[in-house]
Design a protein around this motif. Structure first.
Motif, PDB file in Angstrom:
ATOM      1  N   THR A   8       0.568  -1.101   0.123  1.00  0.00           N
ATOM      2  CA  THR A   8      -0.014   0.246   0.082  1.00  0.00           C
ATOM      3  C   THR A   8       0.724   1.177   0.595  1.00  0.00           C
ATOM      4  O   THR A   8       0.581   2.256  -0.821  1.00  0.00           O
ATOM      5  N   ALA A   9       1.965   1.019   1.248  1.00  0.00           N
ATOM      6  CA  ALA A   9       2.620   2.686   1.421  1.00  0.00           C
ATOM      7  C   ALA A   9       3.302   2.704  -0.461  1.00  0.00           C
ATOM      8  O   ALA A   9       3.811   3.582  -0.777  1.00  0.00           O
ATOM      9  N   ASP A  10       4.664   1.383  -0.646  1.00  0.00           N
ATOM     10  CA  ASP A  10       5.136   1.640  -1.590  1.00  0.00           C
ATOM     11  C   ASP A  10       4.882   1.903  -3.091  1.00  0.00           C
ATOM     12  O   ASP A  10       5.533   2.639  -3.659  1.00  0.00           O
ATOM     13  N   ALA A  11       3.946   1.015  -3.451  1.00  0.00           N
ATOM     14  CA  ALA A  11       3.229   1.357  -4.686  1.00  0.00           C
ATOM     15  C   ALA A  11       2.449   3.221  -4.458  1.00  0.00           C
ATOM     16  O   ALA A  11       2.523   3.884  -5.641  1.00  0.00           O
ATOM     17  N   GLY A  12       2.432   3.302  -3.628  1.00  0.00           N
ATOM     18  CA  GLY A  12       1.545   4.526  -3.236  1.00  0.00           C
ATOM     19  C   GLY A  12       2.198   6.198  -3.821  1.00  0.00           C
ATOM     20  O   GLY A  12       1.697   6.619  -4.424  1.00  0.00           O
ATOM     21  N   ALA A  13       2.855   5.782  -2.922  1.00  0.00           N
ATOM     22  CA  ALA A  13       4.438   6.276  -3.149  1.00  0.00           C
ATOM     23  C   ALA A  13       4.885   6.748  -3.945  1.00  0.00           C
ATOM     24  O   ALA A  13       5.231   7.939  -4.704  1.00  0.00           O
ATOM     25  N   LEU A  14       5.522   5.283  -4.577  1.00  0.00           N
ATOM     26  CA  LEU A  14       5.994   5.391  -6.372  1.00  0.00           C
ATOM     27  C   LEU A  14       4.678   6.219  -7.681  1.00  0.00           C
ATOM     28  O   LEU A  14       5.709   6.814  -8.184  1.00  0.00           O
ATOM     29  N   CYS A  15       3.853   5.530  -7.451  1.00  0.00           N
ATOM     30  CA  CYS A  15       3.082   5.971  -8.716  1.00  0.00           C
ATOM     31  C   CYS A  15       3.246   8.191  -7.523  1.00  0.00           C
ATOM     32  O   CYS A  15       3.300   8.824  -9.077  1.00  0.00           O
ATOM     33  N   LEU A  16       3.224   8.245  -6.509  1.00  0.00           N
ATOM     34  CA  LEU A  16       2.745   9.954  -6.795  1.00  0.00           C
ATOM     35  C   LEU A  16       3.658  10.369  -6.903  1.00  0.00           C
ATOM     36  O   LEU A  16       4.077  11.984  -7.117  1.00  0.00           O
ATOM     37  N   LYS A  17       5.377   9.567  -6.233  1.00  0.00           N
ATOM     38  CA  LYS A  17       6.461  10.401  -6.738  1.00  0.00           C
ATOM     39  C   LYS A  17       6.448  10.915  -8.747  1.00  0.00           C
ATOM     40  O   LYS A  17       6.902  11.390  -9.332  1.00  0.00           O
ATOM     41  N   ALA A  18       5.904   9.466  -9.514  1.00  0.00           N
ATOM     42  CA  ALA A  18       5.616  10.280 -11.253  1.00  0.00           C
ATOM     43  C   ALA A  18       4.841  10.926 -11.500  1.00  0.00           C
ATOM     44  O   ALA A  18       4.341  11.135 -12.579  1.00  0.00           O
ATOM     45  N   GLY A  19       4.055  11.602 -10.214  1.00  0.00           N
ATOM     46  CA  GLY A  19       3.125  12.359 -11.210  1.00  0.00           C
ATOM     47  C   GLY A  19       1.730  11.268 -10.914  1.00  0.00           C
ATOM     48  O   GLY A  19       0.224  12.305 -11.820  1.00  0.00           O
ATOM     49  N   ASN A  20       1.579  10.431 -11.018  1.00  0.00           N
ATOM     50  CA  ASN A  20       0.058   9.055 -11.200  1.00  0.00           C
ATOM     51  C   ASN A  20      -0.766   9.721  -9.642  1.00  0.00           C
ATOM     52  O   ASN A  20      -0.028   9.369  -8.705  1.00  0.00           O
ATOM     53  N   ALA A  21      -1.774   9.109 -10.246  1.00  0.00           N
ATOM     54  CA  ALA A  21      -2.708   8.422  -9.104  1.00  0.00           C
ATOM     55  C   ALA A  21      -2.634   7.469  -9.538  1.00  0.00           C
ATOM     56  O   ALA A  21      -2.671   6.650 -10.122  1.00  0.00           O
ATOM     57  N   ALA A  22      -2.954   6.490  -7.682  1.00  0.00           N
ATOM     58  CA  ALA A  22      -3.468   5.466  -7.687  1.00  0.00           C
ATOM     59  C   ALA A  22      -4.066   5.120  -6.886  1.00  0.00           C
ATOM     60  O   ALA A  22      -4.774   5.813  -6.154  1.00  0.00           O
ATOM     61  N   ILE A  23      -4.645   3.975  -7.734  1.00  0.00           N
ATOM     62  CA  ILE A  23      -6.112   3.297  -7.064  1.00  0.00           C
ATOM     63  C   ILE A  23      -5.662   2.323  -6.568  1.00  0.00           C
ATOM     64  O   ILE A  23      -5.094   1.308  -7.303  1.00  0.00           O
ATOM     65  N   LEU A  24      -4.938   1.359  -5.735  1.00  0.00           N
ATOM     66  CA  LEU A  24      -5.529   0.381  -4.568  1.00  0.00           C
ATOM     67  C   LEU A  24      -6.132  -0.445  -4.228  1.00  0.00           C
ATOM     68  O   LEU A  24      -6.867   0.155  -3.482  1.00  0.00           O
ATOM     69  N   ARG A  25      -6.042  -1.825  -5.161  1.00  0.00           N
ATOM     70  CA  ARG A  25      -6.756  -3.136  -4.363  1.00  0.00           C
ATOM     71  C   ARG A  25      -5.967  -4.163  -4.035  1.00  0.00           C
ATOM     72  O   ARG A  25      -5.372  -4.767  -4.171  1.00  0.00           O
ATOM     73  N   GLY A  26      -6.371  -4.119  -2.152  1.00  0.00           N
ATOM     74  CA  GLY A  26      -5.234  -5.233  -1.691  1.00  0.00           C
ATOM     75  C   GLY A  26      -6.101  -6.319  -1.654  1.00  0.00           C
ATOM     76  O   GLY A  26      -6.873  -6.081  -1.608  1.00  0.00           O
ATOM     77  N   GLY A  27      -4.956  -7.227  -0.991  1.00  0.00           N
ATOM     78  CA  GLY A  27      -5.479  -8.268  -0.426  1.00  0.00           C
ATOM     79  C   GLY A  27      -7.247  -8.537  -0.125  1.00  0.00           C
ATOM     80  O   GLY A  27      -6.612  -7.366   1.199  1.00  0.00           O
ATOM     81  N   THR A  28      -7.830  -8.784   0.564  1.00  0.00           N
ATOM     82  CA  THR A  28      -9.133  -8.794   1.296  1.00  0.00           C
ATOM     83  C   THR A  28      -8.564  -9.072   2.811  1.00  0.00           C
ATOM     84  O   THR A  28      -9.269  -8.277   3.624  1.00  0.00           O
ATOM     85  N   ASP A  29      -7.755 -10.096   3.538  1.00  0.00           N
ATOM     86  CA  ASP A  29      -7.007  -9.893   4.436  1.00  0.00           C
ATOM     87  C   ASP A  29      -6.697  -9.330   5.736  1.00  0.00           C
ATOM     88  O   ASP A  29      -6.284  -9.146   6.342  1.00  0.00           O
ATOM     89  N   SER A  30      -5.808  -8.971   4.517  1.00  0.00           N
ATOM     90  CA  SER A  30      -5.459  -6.472   5.079  1.00  0.00           C
ATOM     91  C   SER A  30      -5.890  -5.499   4.702  1.00  0.00           C
ATOM     92  O   SER A  30      -5.340  -4.077   4.983  1.00  0.00           O
TER      93      SER A  30
END
Lengths: 428, 428
Positions: free
Chosen positions: B140-162
């Motif tokens: 959640t943090a790793d992917a969100g951060a990389l997308c943000l740095k590159a100026g992209n919006a992120a839509i994150l869908r993690g595993g249901t158990d987390s």
């Protein structure tokens, strides 16, 4: 009538799967082909085109006769028709592509890591390119040549009305491949006019098509974009804008607007809407509108534009969205650069948009904030062209953001990989 | 039990469409955000993660308890579990991304045409990135951060158990965005555990997702690759090879093979097959096999390999295709470099493949002809990693040929456009 070049096909899906498999096999060999072989193939194909001109023109005459009998429009016949001069230009096009630098194997960047590993990013071919186009037989040669130069196999599917002409041109390309010792399957023409072949290509032929390039009208591009299960390099339309901003020189604005709109009205880089900033409207709007009308252009304007010239027709909401591809332009007065950018982002097609101004600050803002494949400052939108960009040739212009954007030349038809040079390094 | 963070949703499709629209709007604003704002958001998010550690660990404990009650495997629980140390490392990861150079606005190349037009190719964001991952809350943090740095919006869908853990981490990211004055919709977590949300993302949310990055096991990646209607950056598997060629130094080969196979067996860059050239088999095969077995690796070999060591088990055709992700390796003797390349092209997954040799000619041929995202010479395949490449961080490794290939870092999460600087040029 059965065409010699068209196979009698019962199972189109099976035939297309085979086309895909052969393209993939050819692509593997082509990826390793040295520049000399690819260039030889192109030069020999050009020679063959000239040598077999009689047969090609005869095939084309049969296509044209059939199309006329079917009662198609005269503009369609014009695009379909080959002449000595047009064939000569097709052959020269092949030689131009041969003269381009080979993108394959080029080191895009390289760097050395603290552990001594030297990493290179090197251009490689994309693989197999599917090209779906209308009845313009010259595309057979143009597209086949660009794909070949970039080390890709091509699967070409031209308009059904140009089948004989395209087959005759493709035969010359295959002759060139054979002369150069390259796989003849590197440039295949879909061997049937059955429209199911297009559907098969859009499905990706079992992973044997890497990208599809549609060339033609909006209907064709829309279908390909909608149905393709593989990436597509294309633009659906070119609703291009010229924004005459504060600080614009009137004479420069006039020259750019007239060129952007009227140099050729049928190209995707032609301007369709003129935005004039309120800051210069008093001085610039009337002369710009008059120049357009006097050059034969219909002007459809907002209320303010209609006030400055009685010849201006009313623009509706629909006009801001319309790619006329004709001597018609929509004109609107906007309140500052943010309003201009808003208009372009709302109605535009992310193709090519221009600002005219001597104010560097405004120009920087426009170039940074307008999200189009090409943005120009004090230059006509009609420069949206691979040749004008120095790419030598283009297979089209893309407005997507993935992989290729803007004019798609040989470089955009490549991928890359990483080559890591070590001296025994292991990862701690 | 109703989760506070999970919305009660009846119409998943409508909610996801709204998620997409909000992401696109956020992406437009993010594309123009200065570096400082993005970095501030990341640094503030890291601070917030540390400040709210108690709440995050409590949310995680609830996830872990529910997963244990559901009887999942212990390796799954391990990936799901957050600790003080793991959260500290997540926070540091955000700061690492803040320290990376901003790719947006970078001039990739520029040139001047004979008519005086200066053309720049400039990096721009891609747009909206969809990330679909399993129950590893740190993503959640790793992917969100990389997308943000590159100026992209992120839509994150993690595993249901987390879900609870990811929601707690995303709240910290949103806090960072707010502190920096950036749109809070720039990093959204899909607000439902309903699996229909994944299908909606794969359909592209009405054009509001530009690319999808799946992170997880083969089942997840296969589904995404099969069903996505938008581009996907991914690798299905990493069936990586080490080819010990003629001219290989035995000690170097041993070190590289052991590292490539055993440093970590569960990573995609781990070697799965060892190819030994017949030219060095007499001297190298037995010691390489013995070293692997003595290091605890199961060896499955072809007939020749079994002859040199009685402990070698028989390899079947299936073994050449298998990504073990375990301390097992397939070993085969090949007749020269062409046979080695054939084997890799037939059975490999175009991920990472290595040659060990002191013969520069062989190395050049291998690097040029093996069609993998990463090819290494005298270096372990386990260097297949964005961090090892110097990218600072990666969102995954891609084996496709479109847009991104190899480690996908911030640069690969960008697009580009052309900015044309003129002085009044019109096209003749």
């Amino acid at each position: 009538m059965t065409l010699a070049a068209e196979r009698q096909i019962e199972d189109v899906a099976a035939v297309m799967r085979d086309v895909g498999r052969r393209a993939r096999a050819a692509a593997r060999r082509l990826a390793l082909a040295p520049r000399e072989a690819k260039d030889t193939a192109l030069v020999e194909a050009a020679k063959r085109l000239r040598e077999t001109e009689g047969a090609i023109l005869a095939a084309n005459a049969a296509d044209v006769a059939a199309a006329k009998a079917a009662g198609v429009a005269s503009s369609f016949i014009d695009r379909l028709t080959l002449t000595h001069a047009r064939l000569a230009s097709v052959a020269e096009g092949l030689e131009t592509v041969a003269d381009l630098a080979d993108p394959v194997g080029e080191t895009i960047s390289s760097w050395t890591r603290p552990n001594g590993l030297r990493i290179e990013r090197v251009r490689t071919p994309l693989g197999v390119v599917g090209v779906i186009y209308e009845s313009r037989p010259n595309v057979t040669a143009d597209a086949g040549a660009l794909c070949l130069k970039a080390g890709n196999a091509a699967i070409l599917r031209g308009g059904t009305d140009s089948f004989r002409s395209s087959a005759a041109i493709q035969a010359a390309l295959v002759h060139g491949l054979a002369e150069a010792g390259l796989p003849e399957d590197a440039i295949q023409l879909v061997p049937t006019r059955d429209r199911a072949a297009v559907g098969a290509m859009l499905s990706g032929l079992d992973g044997n098509i890497d990208v599809i390039v549609p060339r033609g009208g909006k209907g064709l591009v829309a279908r390909v974009q909608e149905e393709a299960r593989v990436p597509v390099f294309a633009h659906l339309e070119g609703n291009c804008h010229v924004y005459v901003a504060a600080g614009a020189d009137l004479e420069m604005a006039k020259a750019i607007v007239l060129n952007a709109k009227l140099r050729r009205t049928g190209v995707c880089g032609a301007a369709e809407t003129l935005l004039v900033d309120r800051a210069v409207a008093a001085s610039h709007l009337a002369p710009l509108v008059a120049a357009l009308i006097e050059a034969g252009c219909e002007v459809r304007g907002d209320a303010e534009t209609r006030l400055v010239d009685a010849r201006v027709l009313p623009a509706t909401e629909e006009d801001w969205r319309t790619e006329y591809l004709d001597a018609i332009i929509a004109v609107r007065v906007v309140d500052g650069i943010d309003a201009a950018i808003d208009h372009i982002e709302t109605y535009g097609s992310h193709h090519t948009d221009a600002i005219v101004t001597d104010d560097e600050r405004l120009a920087r803002k426009f170039l940074a904030e307008v999200d189009s494949a090409i943005v120009t400052h004090n230059a006509s939108t009609q420069f949206a062209d691979g040749g004008e960009f120095g790419f030598g040739a283009e297979i089209g212009i893309a407005t997507g953001r993935m992989h290729a954007r803007g004019p798609v030349g040989v470089e955009q038809l490549t991928s890359f990989n990483y080559r890591v040079h070590g001296t025994g390094q292991t990862r701690p």
